[in-house]
Scaffold this motif. Structure first.
Motif, PDB file in Angstrom:
ATOM      1  N   UNK A 318       0.822  -1.205   0.000  1.00  0.00           N
ATOM      2  CA  UNK A 318       0.000   0.000   0.000  1.00  0.00           C
ATOM      3  C   UNK A 318       0.861   1.262   0.000  1.00  0.00           C
ATOM      4  N   UNK A 319       2.036   1.195   0.595  1.00  0.00           N
ATOM      5  CA  UNK A 319       2.914   2.366   0.653  1.00  0.00           C
ATOM      6  C   UNK A 319       3.297   2.845  -0.737  1.00  0.00           C
ATOM      7  N   UNK A 320       3.470   1.925  -1.678  1.00  0.00           N
ATOM      8  CA  UNK A 320       3.840   2.313  -3.033  1.00  0.00           C
ATOM      9  C   UNK A 320       2.721   3.097  -3.704  1.00  0.00           C
ATOM     10  N   UNK A 321       1.500   3.007  -3.151  1.00  0.00           N
ATOM     11  CA  UNK A 321       0.367   3.779  -3.657  1.00  0.00           C
ATOM     12  C   UNK A 321       0.172   5.091  -2.901  1.00  0.00           C
ATOM     13  N   UNK A 322       1.137   5.446  -2.067  1.00  0.00           N
ATOM     14  CA  UNK A 322       1.048   6.702  -1.335  1.00  0.00           C
ATOM     15  C   UNK A 322       0.271   6.611  -0.045  1.00  0.00           C
ATOM     16  N   UNK A 323      -0.030   5.408   0.411  1.00  0.00           N
ATOM     17  CA  UNK A 323      -0.733   5.246   1.681  1.00  0.00           C
ATOM     18  C   UNK A 323       0.299   5.157   2.800  1.00  0.00           C
ATOM     19  N   UNK A 324       0.126   6.014   3.786  1.00  0.00           N
ATOM     20  CA  UNK A 324       1.176   6.220   4.776  1.00  0.00           C
ATOM     21  C   UNK A 324       0.892   5.510   6.088  1.00  0.00           C
ATOM     22  N   UNK A 325       1.809   4.681   6.507  1.00  0.00           N
ATOM     23  CA  UNK A 325       1.697   4.010   7.791  1.00  0.00           C
ATOM     24  C   UNK A 325       1.743   5.040   8.917  1.00  0.00           C
ATOM     25  N   UNK A 326       1.004   4.757   9.979  1.00  0.00           N
ATOM     26  CA  UNK A 326       1.080   5.633  11.154  1.00  0.00           C
ATOM     27  C   UNK A 326       2.280   5.298  12.025  1.00  0.00           C
ATOM     28  N   UNK A 327       2.998   4.243  11.696  1.00  0.00           N
ATOM     29  CA  UNK A 327       4.264   3.926  12.361  1.00  0.00           C
ATOM     30  C   UNK A 327       5.301   4.942  11.881  1.00  0.00           C
ATOM     31  N   UNK A 328       5.789   5.768  12.787  1.00  0.00           N
ATOM     32  CA  UNK A 328       6.696   6.853  12.421  1.00  0.00           C
ATOM     33  C   UNK A 328       8.004   6.366  11.800  1.00  0.00           C
ATOM     34  N   UNK A 329       8.347   5.111  12.022  1.00  0.00           N
ATOM     35  CA  UNK A 329       9.575   4.570  11.458  1.00  0.00           C
ATOM     36  C   UNK A 329       9.418   4.117  10.015  1.00  0.00           C
ATOM     37  N   UNK A 330       8.186   4.140   9.509  1.00  0.00           N
ATOM     38  CA  UNK A 330       7.903   3.649   8.154  1.00  0.00           C
ATOM     39  C   UNK A 330       7.574   4.828   7.244  1.00  0.00           C
TER      40      UNK A 330
END
Length: 375
Positions: A318-330
């Motif tokens: 999902x990150x490759x689609x611009x969806x951002x994890x709420x885990x600050x390290x990601x």
């Protein structure tokens, strides 16, 4: 999904949910044994995970491969997820064990307080997740952004959202129908509650004078003007993205689309460009809440999946689609195609603290849009 509870009842139920959450927070301080959770999960039945993105299929396969478990991802729209979770619980026939719900207000107002699902915060990751995303656990925040056609324009043809209400763009703005997409009316409410001064300031910057309106807020005035400017309403992001970015056009639309659609530039030859520096925001964020259904036969496997998708490895599809994890390290991948990673400070964030207000205001904003929309 039509709202079925009055605001007062929603708040009473959410108060009871708060007590349960505080208990969960207390448990989060207890020692956490990931190896023990993995061992317990291996003794349980396969799990099914609902999400509104097709990437959940890949994520479930990656999870199963990593832990030698059985898991299936199922793409289900947020409104259908809510119906399925409630129906399965009432029938005592749980099919979905985990749900990533992109309708945070409904999760807060219905699913959690009525006992259909619960939030679980991985204790070893709690310090990495901002407090506002812990209760309930927000897995990702996704962006809807203003886009233009790069084949026609060297840069975004508008610099201010008020321009989209002008005659030049009458009938030339594409977006999902707010009457069919609850997150859009939630966005209206979030703007009114947390950014109304910026909407008013954008008007002053565009026209050199203060906004004079009989509407309740600057946001309401903008929504009314946009609706009256005959935007093209679609039932999915794909149609809005096509109106904006399909190659070979002479008069393309401006559009509001998911950051995920920018992958179509490479996959389908689309010409989508991000409207950087648009005032007051280039777009807005909405949350995906991670829930475990009550009554699942595989509570440990469900928790393990939640833990997994809160890691860089787990959320990668999902990150490759611009969806951002709420885990600050990601963070977002360097090759994420929309480029929102460079303009995060120009996105209207979603405030989970007022998600219940969004729920209560939905019908009001939908009625407001319905009254003012012109085809």
């Amino acid at each position: 999904m039509k709202r079925t509870m009055i605001g007062g009842m929603s708040r009473v139920l959410c108060a009871s949910a708060l007590a349960a959450t505080l208990a969960s927070a207390a448990r989060a301080d207890e020692p956490f044994d990931l190896d023990g959770l993995i061992a317990a999960a291996k003794k349980e039945k396969p799990i099914t995970v609902y999400d509104s993105t097709g990437k959940i299929v890949e994520m479930a396969k990656n999870f199963a491969r990593k832990y030698d478990l059985s898991a299936e991802g199922s793409k289900v729209k947020a409104s259908a997820q809510l119906e399925m979770i409630i129906r399965e619980a009432r029938a005592n026939n749980i099919q979905g064990d985990v749900s990533i719900v992109s309708d945070a207000p409904a999760a807060v107002a219905q699913l959690i307080p009525q006992g259909f699902a619960e939030s679980w915060l991985p204790p070893d990751l709690a310090s990495k997740i901002p407090a506002e995303y812990q209760d309930p656990l927000t897995v990702v925040t996704s962006a809807n952004v203003w886009a233009y056609n790069t084949q026609i324009f060297d840069k975004c043809p508008v610099t201010n959202i008020w321009e989209l209400t002008e005659p030049k763009w009458k009938g030339k703005v594409a977006m999902q129908d707010p009457l069919g997409k609850a997150s859009y009316v939630d966005w209206f409410n979030q703007m009114a509650k947390h950014g109304d001064d910026k909407v008013a300031q954008a008007y002053r910057e565009q026209y050199g004078k203060d906004l004079k309106t009989g509407a309740e807020s600057a946001t309401a005035a903008w929504v009314k003007a946009l609706a009256a400017n005959a935007p093209l309403l679609t039932d999915a992001d794909a149609a809005a993205a096509d109106a904006v970015g399909a190659p070979g056009q002479s008069e393309p639309f401006m559009g509001l689309i998911s950051s995920a659609k920018f992958r179509d530039n490479a996959d389908q030859g689309m010409k989508l460009g991000l409207c950087k520096d648009l005032k007051p925001w280039v777009g807005w964020l909405y949350p995906g809440v991670g829930l475990i259904t009550k009554g699942t036969d595989s509570p440990n496997a469900a928790k393990l999946f939640i833990h997994y998708i809160m890691t860089e490895e787990g959320i990668a599809p999902q990150a490759i689609d611009g969806k951002m994890s709420t885990n600050k390290d990601v963070g977002l991948p360097a090759d994420e195609p929309s480029g929102i990673g460079k303009v995060l400070d120009q996105l209207l964030p979603y405030a989970m603290t007022t998600s219940l207000d969004d729920w209560d205001a939905r019908e009001t904003w939908q009625d407001f849009w319905r009254v003012n929309y012109q085809k």
